[in-house]
Motif scaffolding. Structure first.
Motif, PDB file in Angstrom:
ATOM      1  N   ALA A  47       0.917  -1.120  -0.057  1.00 21.87           N
ATOM      2  CA  ALA A  47      -0.072  -0.180  -0.115  1.00 21.87           C
ATOM      3  C   ALA A  47       0.780   1.237   0.042  1.00 21.87           C
ATOM      4  O   ALA A  47       0.648   2.013  -0.579  1.00 21.87           O
ATOM      5  N   ALA A  48       1.883   1.199   0.874  1.00 24.35           N
ATOM      6  CA  ALA A  48       2.724   2.334   0.940  1.00 24.35           C
ATOM      7  C   ALA A  48       3.579   2.721  -0.520  1.00 24.35           C
ATOM      8  O   ALA A  48       3.877   4.004  -0.767  1.00 24.35           O
ATOM      9  N   ARG A  49       3.747   1.907  -1.318  1.00 24.14           N
ATOM     10  CA  ARG A  49       4.336   1.886  -2.478  1.00 24.14           C
ATOM     11  C   ARG A  49       3.522   2.227  -3.842  1.00 24.14           C
ATOM     12  O   ARG A  49       3.744   2.510  -4.785  1.00 24.14           O
ATOM     13  N   ARG A  50       1.941   2.446  -3.338  1.00 24.15           N
ATOM     14  CA  ARG A  50       1.121   2.796  -4.438  1.00 24.15           C
ATOM     15  C   ARG A  50       1.162   4.239  -4.896  1.00 24.15           C
ATOM     16  O   ARG A  50       1.584   4.998  -3.917  1.00 24.15           O
ATOM     17  N   PRO A  51       1.156   4.708  -6.205  1.00 26.74           N
ATOM     18  CA  PRO A  51       1.428   6.069  -6.520  1.00 26.74           C
ATOM     19  C   PRO A  51       1.046   7.128  -5.664  1.00 26.74           C
ATOM     20  O   PRO A  51       1.377   8.260  -5.393  1.00 26.74           O
ATOM     21  N   GLN A  52      -0.563   7.007  -5.443  1.00 27.13           N
ATOM     22  CA  GLN A  52      -1.273   8.100  -4.585  1.00 27.13           C
ATOM     23  C   GLN A  52      -1.420   7.802  -2.945  1.00 27.13           C
ATOM     24  O   GLN A  52      -2.449   8.154  -2.576  1.00 27.13           O
ATOM     25  N   ALA A  53      -0.593   6.903  -2.824  1.00 32.40           N
ATOM     26  CA  ALA A  53      -0.959   6.332  -1.283  1.00 32.40           C
ATOM     27  C   ALA A  53      -0.933   7.621  -0.182  1.00 32.40           C
ATOM     28  O   ALA A  53      -1.376   7.272   0.809  1.00 32.40           O
ATOM     29  N   TRP A  54      -0.250   8.596  -0.449  1.00 27.96           N
ATOM     30  CA  TRP A  54      -0.259   9.552   0.528  1.00 27.96           C
ATOM     31  C   TRP A  54      -1.032  10.796   0.138  1.00 27.96           C
ATOM     32  O   TRP A  54      -0.641  12.007   0.627  1.00 27.96           O
ATOM     33  N   THR A  55      -1.864  10.664  -0.691  1.00 29.76           N
ATOM     34  CA  THR A  55      -2.344  11.720  -1.082  1.00 29.76           C
ATOM     35  C   THR A  55      -3.946  11.750  -0.440  1.00 29.76           C
ATOM     36  O   THR A  55      -4.352  10.932   0.117  1.00 29.76           O
ATOM     37  N   VAL A  56      -4.557  12.964  -0.758  1.00 23.20           N
ATOM     38  CA  VAL A  56      -5.999  12.881   0.034  1.00 23.20           C
ATOM     39  C   VAL A  56      -6.842  12.060  -0.738  1.00 23.20           C
ATOM     40  O   VAL A  56      -7.165  11.834  -2.052  1.00 23.20           O
ATOM     41  N   PRO A  57      -7.612  11.101  -0.181  1.00 25.38           N
ATOM     42  CA  PRO A  57      -8.638  10.147  -0.616  1.00 25.38           C
ATOM     43  C   PRO A  57     -10.017  10.786  -1.021  1.00 25.38           C
ATOM     44  O   PRO A  57     -10.129  11.800  -0.655  1.00 25.38           O
ATOM     45  N   PRO A  58     -10.876  10.202  -1.691  1.00 25.56           N
ATOM     46  CA  PRO A  58     -12.039  10.470  -2.070  1.00 25.56           C
ATOM     47  C   PRO A  58     -12.902  10.604  -0.808  1.00 25.56           C
ATOM     48  O   PRO A  58     -12.742   9.835   0.391  1.00 25.56           O
TER      49      PRO A  58
END
Length: 457
Positions: free
Chosen positions: A131-142
């Motif tokens: 999960a931490a490696r996903r490109p948008q892991a640290w962005t604001v979620p929906p």
């Protein structure tokens, strides 16, 4: 001895060392502590981390661990706060009791959280890493949560993904939902015995819990109708599947009458579906939501009980205008559930090993419950109980004249932690009870735990 017990023992030993040493004194090396205390290096490091966290010691990379300096100044005079605050509306005793860790070497029949042996720790670690490696892991979620996670929860309870809102665990969801539905001062019907976390929540929010008795088949529709008529309540809180603390399931022939009683009163039904994944032998009944035809049922589900205490990811399922209000209050409370946690949950539940974990969990809880009921029948024949078919708790009826809180204190002295039944009820009870949980004690120790409880009588 469990890992947590070993860490607590080492931490206690280090605190004794610190008492006899001045500020700045160096403690023995980790290697020395491993050798002297007979534990692993990870246990020593976790114990040191505890002392660092509370300011007892400090660590210097490459140099060692040292006694921290005492804080400057005496204790603050906070007496003025008692005047400013006035009487406290917050009543969290039952919830705090459920969270409190028992003393070291005390067998845990009190808490409703899976021990490390039942948690999918390796799968969680791998899921978190991915999960931490996903490109948008640290962005604001929906705002309503990740679409994949909403879809997964919807499939579990039989709903549409657009009706799902991701929440920070079940307790956070309950707080948002109940405060969304009615203003402070309103009565809320609660199946009794019931979950102490929601009783504490209602009282702390200024809402008034009103008990509706249950039996082996769950809520009694006749008493529910009377409670609606007497109180004018517009909300019913219920756990239809493997209810906490007695493990009952709402009987099939009562589901319709319960919903009919709520419809006649113009009331919402808040369904706490916390134990959907905790059946022992058979598939649990469908969520009460599936019987709902007019958006009356609001269902709450969570991964916390089936995975790990700190995977605080859950959901609310609701239809109609009420979801707009729930979603708005959810955002006002804390904006959103951290995206890395949501991504971890997605990785975990969509991975190949999730269903295998649930099968293992189901079988193990069933084995532990069988061991508990067998031991109780032998050691405490004077007590009554009904074996639950799911969940992790058993509601033990005590002989008349036995005080549950006093017995719980004596049991702890005998080396076993149990839950006093008074935290699970709203109204006065004719008979005292204990809640016994099998989530935190492994199979070989259950008979020993019951023997310790019997000795407390």
């Amino acid at each position: 001895m469990s890992e947590s017990s070993s860490v607590a023992r080492v931490a206690a030993t280090l605190r004794e060392l610190v008492k006899d040493r001045p500020a700045g004194a160096r403690l023995p090396s980790s290697r020395s502590l491993v050798r002297e205390l007979g534990v692993g290096p990870v246990t020593v490091q976790r114990a040191i981390d505890q002392l660092v966290a509370d300011g007892t010691v400090i660590t210097r990379p490459g140099a060692g661990t040292f006694v921290a300096r005492a804080r400057v100044g005496g204790p603050a005079d906070t007496g003025w706060q008692r005047v400013a605050l006035g009487a406290s509306p917050v009543q969290a005793s039952g919830a705090l009791e459920a969270l409190s860790a028992p003393p070291v070497d005390c067998l845990d029949l009190s808490r409703g959280y899976l021990d490390v042996g039942l948690q999918p720790t390796s799968r969680l670690a791998a899921a978190a890493a991915r999960a931490a490696r996903r490109p948008q892991a640290w962005t604001v979620p929906p705002p309503s949560g990740l679409p994949e996670l909403r879809t997964w929860f919807a499939q579990q309870v039989g709903a549409e993904a657009e009706d799902v809102l991701i929440t920070p665990g079940g307790q956070g969801a309950l707080s948002t939902v109940l405060r969304s539905l009615v203003p402070a001062g309103s009565p809320v019907l609660v199946a009794e015995p019931g979950y102490p976390g929601v009783i504490s929540l209602l009282r702390s929010a200024g809402l008034v819990p009103v008990a509706v008795p249950t039996d082996a088949g769950g809520l009694r529709p006749d008493l529910l109708e009377r409670a609606f008529a007497t109180t004018g309540s517009r909300v019913l809180y219920v756990q239809p599947t493997f209810a906490n603390p007695d493990g009952h399931v709402l009987a099939a022939d009562r589901r319709g009458p319960v919903l009919a009683a709520a419809a006649a009163a113009g009331a919402f039904v808040v369904e706490d579906d916390y134990a959907r994944f905790l059946g022992h032998t058979s598939t649990p009944p469908p969520a009460l939501l599936r019987d709902d035809t007019d958006g009356r049922v609001i269902t709450i589900n969570s991964l916390t009980k089936a995975a790990a205490p700190s995977l605080r990811v859950g959901c609310v399922v609701a239809r109609g205008p009420v979801m707009q209000r729930i979603r708005a209050l959810r955002i006002v409370d804390d904006l959103f559930v951290p995206r890395p946690l949501q991504e971890t949950a997605v990785e975990l539940v969509t991975g190949a090993g999730w269903n295998a974990h649930l099968r293992f969990l189901s079988a193990t809880l069933g084995e532990r419950m069988t061991a508990l009921t067998t031991a109780l029948a032998i050691e405490l024949p004077q007590c009554g109980f009904t074996r639950p078919q799911g969940g992790f708790s058993l509601w033990l009826e005590l002989p008349r004249g036995v005080d549950d809180a006093d017995l719980a204190r004596r049991a702890e002295g005998a080396g076993v932690a149990v839950g006093a039944g008074r935290h699970f009820v709203v109204a006065e009870q004719d008979t005292a009870h204990l809640r016994l949980c099998v989530a935190g004690v492994d199979l070989p120790r259950i008979a020993d735990a019951v023997q310790r409880l019997a000795s407390a009588f």
